[in-house]
Design a protein around this motif. Sequence first.
Motif, PDB file in Angstrom:
ATOM      1  N   THR A   8       0.300  -0.883  -0.298  1.00  8.03           N
ATOM      2  CA  THR A   8       0.016  -0.093  -0.416  1.00  8.03           C
ATOM      3  C   THR A   8       0.746   1.054  -0.031  1.00  8.03           C
ATOM      4  O   THR A   8       2.062   1.469   1.335  1.00  8.03           O
ATOM      5  CB  THR A   8      -1.188  -0.144   1.179  1.00  8.03           C
ATOM      6  N   SER A   9       0.632   2.122  -0.575  1.00 10.33           N
ATOM      7  CA  SER A   9       1.019   3.597  -1.123  1.00 10.33           C
ATOM      8  C   SER A   9       0.149   4.803  -0.586  1.00 10.33           C
ATOM      9  O   SER A   9      -1.043   4.616  -1.675  1.00 10.33           O
ATOM     10  CB  SER A   9       2.201   3.130  -1.642  1.00 10.33           C
ATOM     11  N   LEU A  10       0.437   6.157  -0.235  1.00  7.98           N
ATOM     12  CA  LEU A  10      -0.168   7.299  -0.120  1.00  7.98           C
ATOM     13  C   LEU A  10       0.229   8.015  -1.366  1.00  7.98           C
ATOM     14  O   LEU A  10       1.708   7.974  -1.296  1.00  7.98           O
ATOM     15  CB  LEU A  10      -0.314   7.124   1.042  1.00  7.98           C
ATOM     16  N   HIS A  11      -0.363   8.783  -1.934  1.00  6.21           N
ATOM     17  CA  HIS A  11      -0.623   9.870  -3.172  1.00  6.21           C
ATOM     18  C   HIS A  11      -0.925  10.937  -3.383  1.00  6.21           C
ATOM     19  O   HIS A  11      -1.790  10.897  -2.793  1.00  6.21           O
ATOM     20  CB  HIS A  11      -0.588   8.970  -5.082  1.00  6.21           C
ATOM     21  N   LEU A  12      -0.121  11.921  -3.805  1.00  5.38           N
ATOM     22  CA  LEU A  12      -0.492  13.324  -4.224  1.00  5.38           C
ATOM     23  C   LEU A  12      -1.151  13.553  -5.539  1.00  5.38           C
ATOM     24  O   LEU A  12       0.258  13.907  -6.061  1.00  5.38           O
ATOM     25  CB  LEU A  12      -0.037  14.171  -3.261  1.00  5.38           C
TER      26      LEU A  12
END
Length: 232
Positions: free
Chosen positions: A95-99
């Motif tokens: 899992t990764s978070l992105h803007l």
Amino acid sequence: MFESGQHDIDPRQLIDVMAMSSGDSIYVGAALLTDPYDKTQPGDIRGVMGNIGRPGITFLVPPKDPLIKEVSIDEWPLIERHEFDGCLSDHFQNTSLHLSFTTAETPLNIGFSGGQDLEAGFLETLFSVYECGRWIADLNVSNLTTSTRLQRVPRCTTQHLAGTRPSNMTCIDSWLGLVDAPESSVSLVRAHGNWQARLAASSISLALGYEIMLLPDDVCWQCFDREYWNVL
């Protein structure tokens, strides 16, 4: 005012802002950078080095209706359902978070200054969770600090950590399993020690209308059981 030296913007215009970019700094609401169990205050702001390549002050706001991936018929066989075995593991390591930014932007009325560049404005920003490069959902984490559907199980203070694990609890080990969670049982998202996945799972669960109980790292099942019945 501190950042610009001249623009004293009414905070009531900035209720939905999750971050602010100015010069070589980005000021971010702490709720985007911490495990959701560690409760943050609405005014808790963290500064990081960087910029989004825009002049002036840009206030980053989430979309009004964040999107969540729908589970297709072809994906139903990929969802595994099994009873919790007591193992607190992390099944969301990819899992990764992105803007990212949409094309929606609105200038902020700060009066005429004579400048040609936009001095302050809102920019719609997607704060998204991905798994192995595949989009899962756009998040709105602002509700994590105020929602009454989110409870935090207190850390055990009576040293009965060896309590019996709950029975009839369904494991959720994938994002598909969370989006299509069973309605008739208590489910446990197994993302132990993974603050990004826990943050995303909490935000998605609130968006889907689930009741949430956040567990600490050192889980006491007796404390969980007591809090669970209190919530009911």
